[in-house]
Scaffold this motif. Structure first.
Motif, PDB file in Angstrom:
ATOM      1  N   THR A  60       0.822  -1.211   0.000  1.00 51.92           N
ATOM      2  CA  THR A  60       0.000   0.000   0.000  1.00 51.92           C
ATOM      3  C   THR A  60       0.855   1.259   0.000  1.00 51.92           C
ATOM      4  O   THR A  60       0.518   2.242  -0.652  1.00 51.92           O
ATOM      5  CB  THR A  60      -0.947   0.010   1.220  1.00 51.92           C
ATOM      6  OG1 THR A  60      -1.785  -1.142   1.156  1.00 51.92           O
ATOM      7  CG2 THR A  60      -1.801   1.256   1.259  1.00 51.92           C
ATOM      8  N   THR A 113      -1.332   7.169  -4.905  1.00 51.86           N
ATOM      9  CA  THR A 113      -2.543   7.728  -4.300  1.00 51.86           C
ATOM     10  C   THR A 113      -2.634   7.425  -2.809  1.00 51.86           C
ATOM     11  O   THR A 113      -3.028   8.278  -2.020  1.00 51.86           O
ATOM     12  CB  THR A 113      -3.791   7.170  -5.014  1.00 51.86           C
ATOM     13  OG1 THR A 113      -3.685   7.470  -6.410  1.00 51.86           O
ATOM     14  CG2 THR A 113      -5.063   7.778  -4.472  1.00 51.86           C
ATOM     15  N   SER A 114      -2.257   6.213  -2.416  1.00 53.94           N
ATOM     16  CA  SER A 114      -2.361   5.851  -0.997  1.00 53.94           C
ATOM     17  C   SER A 114      -1.456   6.723  -0.136  1.00 53.94           C
ATOM     18  O   SER A 114      -1.800   7.035   1.007  1.00 53.94           O
ATOM     19  CB  SER A 114      -2.032   4.370  -0.794  1.00 53.94           C
ATOM     20  OG  SER A 114      -0.726   4.087  -1.253  1.00 53.94           O
ATOM     21  N   THR A 115      -0.338   7.143  -0.685  1.00 57.37           N
ATOM     22  CA  THR A 115       0.563   8.021   0.069  1.00 57.37           C
ATOM     23  C   THR A 115      -0.066   9.402   0.263  1.00 57.37           C
ATOM     24  O   THR A 115       0.056  10.000   1.334  1.00 57.37           O
ATOM     25  CB  THR A 115       1.928   8.128  -0.632  1.00 57.37           C
ATOM     26  OG1 THR A 115       2.463   6.805  -0.765  1.00 57.37           O
ATOM     27  CG2 THR A 115       2.903   8.985   0.157  1.00 57.37           C
ATOM     28  N   LYS A 144      -3.239   9.908   0.475  1.00 52.77           N
ATOM     29  CA  LYS A 144      -4.285   9.694   1.483  1.00 52.77           C
ATOM     30  C   LYS A 144      -3.683   9.698   2.888  1.00 52.77           C
ATOM     31  O   LYS A 144      -4.270  10.270   3.818  1.00 52.77           O
ATOM     32  CB  LYS A 144      -5.023   8.389   1.220  1.00 52.77           C
ATOM     33  CG  LYS A 144      -5.907   8.437  -0.004  1.00 52.77           C
ATOM     34  CD  LYS A 144      -6.577   7.103  -0.258  1.00 52.77           C
ATOM     35  CE  LYS A 144      -7.419   7.145  -1.519  1.00 52.77           C
ATOM     36  NZ  LYS A 144      -8.033   5.853  -1.816  1.00 52.77           N
TER      37      LYS A 144
END
Length: 125
Positions: free
Chosen positions: A31, A100-102, A104
């Motif tokens: 992730t 994107t997860s970073t 977030k």
């Protein structure tokens, strides 16, 4: 009372992250774009991501439970998240290909940082 509720929420969030890193380390590492290489990589991930986050969770939860520690814990939360926001911001300038997860995670760090300021400010004096 606000500080204690805030610390309890932050503590539960970090406990959840710690458990996630412990029970699904490969998924958690994927992730955030980390590669777990061998036993050493897995050990480091479990220790730093699982252990450190659980330590933070317990610190914040203890302070939520013990009101005499709440103000100091809010200050610690503010300092920790100020550093996370600063270093995360630097990483966005220094590195390409951020997922994107970073982003977030960065939003979450900013929210906790700003909330820490608010709770600290409200509790002054």
């Amino acid at each position: 009372m606000l500080a204690r509720v805030f610390l309890a929420v932050v503590g539960v969030l970090y406990a959840g992250l710690a458990v996630y890193c412990a029970v699904a380390p490969q998924k958690a590492a994927d992730t955030v774009g980390l590669e777990l290489k061998g036993g050493s990589g897995r050990s480091e991930f479990l220790t730093v991501y699982g252990g450190l986050e659980m330590g933070m969770a317990l610190f914040f939860l203890l302070a939520a439970w013990r009101p005499e520690h709440a103000r100091s814990a809010v200050l610690a939360c503010l300092a920790i998240h100020a550093c996370l926001v600063l270093f995360r911001g630097a990483s966005f300038v220094m590195f390409d290909g951020i997922g994107t997860s970073t982003y977030k995670l960065a939003v979450g760090e900013w929210l906790i940082f700003l909330a820490s300021i608010g709770v600290w400010w409200k509790g002054r004096g």
